[in-house]
Enzyme design. Structure first.
Site, PDB file in Angstrom:
ATOM      1  N   GLY A  85       0.827  -1.206   0.000  1.00  0.00           N
ATOM      2  CA  GLY A  85       0.000   0.000   0.000  1.00  0.00           C
ATOM      3  C   GLY A  85       0.864   1.260   0.000  1.00  0.00           C
ATOM      4  N   GLY A  86       0.439   2.250   0.793  1.00  0.00           N
ATOM      5  CA  GLY A  86       1.144   3.545   0.830  1.00  0.00           C
ATOM      6  C   GLY A  86       2.594   3.388   1.259  1.00  0.00           C
ATOM      7  N   GLU A 109      21.482  -5.523 -21.595  1.00  0.00           N
ATOM      8  CA  GLU A 109      21.911  -6.822 -22.163  1.00  0.00           C
ATOM      9  C   GLU A 109      20.934  -7.340 -23.203  1.00  0.00           C
ATOM     10  OE1 GLU A 109      24.814  -7.433 -21.406  1.00  0.00           O
ATOM     11  OE2 GLU A 109      25.133  -6.653 -19.403  1.00  0.00           O
ATOM     12  N   THR A 161      17.125  -5.828 -25.060  1.00  0.00           N
ATOM     13  CA  THR A 161      15.757  -5.568 -24.591  1.00  0.00           C
ATOM     14  C   THR A 161      14.887  -6.822 -24.723  1.00  0.00           C
ATOM     15  OG1 THR A 161      15.101  -4.881 -26.811  1.00  0.00           O
ATOM     16  CG2 THR A 161      15.892  -3.131 -25.340  1.00  0.00           C
TER      17      THR A 161
HETATM   18  C1  FAD Z   1      21.269   1.240 -16.467  1.00  0.00           C
HETATM   19  C2  FAD Z   1      21.819   0.767 -17.792  1.00  0.00           C
HETATM   20  C3  FAD Z   1      22.992   0.055 -17.814  1.00  0.00           C
HETATM   21  C4  FAD Z   1      23.538  -0.376 -19.016  1.00  0.00           C
HETATM   22  N1  FAD Z   1      24.700  -1.046 -18.989  1.00  0.00           N
HETATM   23  C5  FAD Z   1      25.299  -1.382 -20.139  1.00  0.00           C
HETATM   24  C6  FAD Z   1      26.574  -2.008 -20.145  1.00  0.00           C
HETATM   25  O1  FAD Z   1      27.161  -2.273 -19.094  1.00  0.00           O
HETATM   26  N2  FAD Z   1      27.149  -2.302 -21.334  1.00  0.00           N
HETATM   27  C7  FAD Z   1      26.531  -2.021 -22.515  1.00  0.00           C
HETATM   28  O2  FAD Z   1      27.094  -2.296 -23.575  1.00  0.00           O
HETATM   29  N3  FAD Z   1      25.301  -1.433 -22.542  1.00  0.00           N
HETATM   30  C8  FAD Z   1      24.689  -1.108 -21.395  1.00  0.00           C
HETATM   31  N4  FAD Z   1      23.455  -0.497 -21.426  1.00  0.00           N
HETATM   32  C9  FAD Z   1      22.848  -0.209 -22.714  1.00  0.00           C
HETATM   33  C10 FAD Z   1      21.736  -1.166 -23.044  1.00  0.00           C
HETATM   34  O3  FAD Z   1      22.263  -2.432 -23.367  1.00  0.00           O
HETATM   35  C11 FAD Z   1      20.916  -0.566 -24.189  1.00  0.00           C
HETATM   36  O4  FAD Z   1      20.262   0.605 -23.714  1.00  0.00           O
HETATM   37  C12 FAD Z   1      19.906  -1.577 -24.711  1.00  0.00           C
HETATM   38  O5  FAD Z   1      20.548  -2.652 -25.351  1.00  0.00           O
HETATM   39  C13 FAD Z   1      18.914  -0.954 -25.687  1.00  0.00           C
HETATM   40  O6  FAD Z   1      19.602  -0.271 -26.696  1.00  0.00           O
HETATM   41  P1  FAD Z   1      19.222   1.234 -27.001  1.00  0.00           P
HETATM   42  O7  FAD Z   1      19.169   2.002 -25.715  1.00  0.00           O
HETATM   43  O8  FAD Z   1      20.163   1.703 -28.051  1.00  0.00           O
HETATM   44  O9  FAD Z   1      17.742   1.173 -27.542  1.00  0.00           O
HETATM   45  P2  FAD Z   1      17.294   1.047 -29.048  1.00  0.00           P
HETATM   46  O10 FAD Z   1      18.081  -0.002 -29.755  1.00  0.00           O
HETATM   47  O11 FAD Z   1      17.257   2.418 -29.635  1.00  0.00           O
HETATM   48  O12 FAD Z   1      15.816   0.494 -28.864  1.00  0.00           O
HETATM   49  C14 FAD Z   1      14.687   1.329 -28.539  1.00  0.00           C
HETATM   50  C15 FAD Z   1      13.438   0.452 -28.519  1.00  0.00           C
HETATM   51  O13 FAD Z   1      13.222  -0.110 -29.823  1.00  0.00           O
HETATM   52  C16 FAD Z   1      13.179  -1.524 -29.755  1.00  0.00           C
HETATM   53  N5  FAD Z   1      13.848  -2.095 -30.927  1.00  0.00           N
HETATM   54  C17 FAD Z   1      15.080  -1.783 -31.420  1.00  0.00           C
HETATM   55  N6  FAD Z   1      15.360  -2.534 -32.482  1.00  0.00           N
HETATM   56  C18 FAD Z   1      14.300  -3.357 -32.678  1.00  0.00           C
HETATM   57  C19 FAD Z   1      13.988  -4.373 -33.635  1.00  0.00           C
HETATM   58  N7  FAD Z   1      14.848  -4.726 -34.586  1.00  0.00           N
HETATM   59  N8  FAD Z   1      12.800  -4.996 -33.534  1.00  0.00           N
HETATM   60  C20 FAD Z   1      11.924  -4.673 -32.563  1.00  0.00           C
HETATM   61  N9  FAD Z   1      12.158  -3.710 -31.617  1.00  0.00           N
HETATM   62  C21 FAD Z   1      13.328  -3.071 -31.680  1.00  0.00           C
HETATM   63  C22 FAD Z   1      13.945  -1.883 -28.479  1.00  0.00           C
HETATM   64  O14 FAD Z   1      13.560  -3.150 -27.997  1.00  0.00           O
HETATM   65  C23 FAD Z   1      13.540  -0.746 -27.562  1.00  0.00           C
HETATM   66  O15 FAD Z   1      12.291  -1.017 -26.997  1.00  0.00           O
HETATM   67  C24 FAD Z   1      22.880  -0.076 -20.229  1.00  0.00           C
HETATM   68  C25 FAD Z   1      21.663   0.630 -20.213  1.00  0.00           C
HETATM   69  C26 FAD Z   1      21.140   1.045 -19.016  1.00  0.00           C
HETATM   70  C27 FAD Z   1      19.831   1.818 -19.038  1.00  0.00           C
END
Ligand code: FAD
Length: 203
Positions: free
Chosen positions: A155-156, A179, A181
């Site tokens: 809850g709250g 790692e 999405t």
């Molecule tokens: C707290 C945090 C820690 C991180 N740590 C690391 C790290 O240690 N090392 C590292 O290398 N990266 C790291 N990242 C980066 C992370 O791996 C990326 O943010 C993630 O892989 C998504 O890539 P993007 O942000 O470029 O999103 P985008 O690729 O721009 O994607 C945006 C959206 O579009 C969707 N999308 C993209 N392409 C497709 C497709 N072909 N089909 C369907 N949907 C798609 C994605 O699923 C997402 O919902 C970190 C990110 C965060 C937030």
């Protein structure tokens, strides 16, 4: 340009996971790297090394999701036993009992598939790639759902910074992003499912 001069770093504030190393936007401007910076051999398998690293890290993310979700369950259970609402402890209300049972069920499914992926990796079975993606997809979604339900049970108090579940709710979201999405995991699973066979990995 020297390495230290060509890399531009701008720190980013994150919604959760504040105990981490810190995240930033990194720009490489005309960087030149030397032979000692090469991962693997030039034109031979650097991409594969990166991919296997990601596959393995997905099991690590799943383990984080399990720990986070277990913490939420522990807190919810304790709260439900001690908090009284409308004349009886929360735990005596059927909705709470069902919520707790659902959390436990999801958690054990997530644990099983994560352990399976880890076991396959330990036993050098290339199908670990498929199970790492399945575990990552399932447990990341699971952790977000469990954290949301944990906040609801509290809850709250759950919405306050005093509770573990509040932090867990913010932390859990990144498990669906880092790692690879959720969508990227579905692409991996779909490719293995439809093309048959697994990517070649050296274990
Ligand atoms: C707290 C945090 C820690 C991180 N740590 C690391 C790290 O240690 N090392 C590292 O290398 N990266 C790291 N990242 C980066 C992370 O791996 C990326 O943010 C993630 O892989 C998504 O890539 P993007 O942000 O470029 O999103 P985008 O690729 O721009 O994607 C945006 C959206 O579009 C969707 N999308 C993209 N392409 C497709 C497709 N072909 N089909 C369907 N949907 C798609 C994605 O699923 C997402 O919902 C970190 C990110 C965060 C937030």
């Amino acid at each position: 340009m020297r390495r230290s001069d060509c890399v531009e770093v701008s720190k980013l504030e994150m919604m959760g996971m504040r105990g981490g190393a810190g995240e930033a936007e990194v720009k490489f401007n005309d960087c030149v790297v030397g032979d000692d910076d090469v991962v693997g051999k030039v034109n031979e398998g650097g991409f594969k090394i990166a991919m296997v690293t990601l596959d393995l890290a997905r099991i690590g993310i799943s383990a984080v999701a399990l720990g986070l979700s277990q913490g939420v369950l522990d807190e919810a259970l304790e709260w439900a036993k001690t908090r009284t609402a409308f004349g009886k402890p929360l735990i005596d209300w059927e909705w709470i009992q069902f919520q707790l049972a659902d959390i436990k069920t999801k958690l054990e499914i997530g644990r099983t598939v994560t352990y399976k992926a880890a076991w396959l990796y330990d036993n050098k079975d290339p199908s670990f790639v498929l199970y790492a993606s399945i575990a990552k997809l399932y447990t990341a979604q699971m952790a977000v759902e469990i954290a949301r339900d944990g906040v609801q049970i509290l809850g709250g108090f759950g919405y306050s910074k005093e509770s573990f579940s509040e932090r867990a709710y913010r932390d859990a979201k990144v498990l669906e992003i880092a790692e690879g999405t959720n969508e990227v995991q579905k692409i991996v699973i779909h490719r293995i499912l439809t093309r048959g066979g697994l990517p070649e990995v050296e274990l």
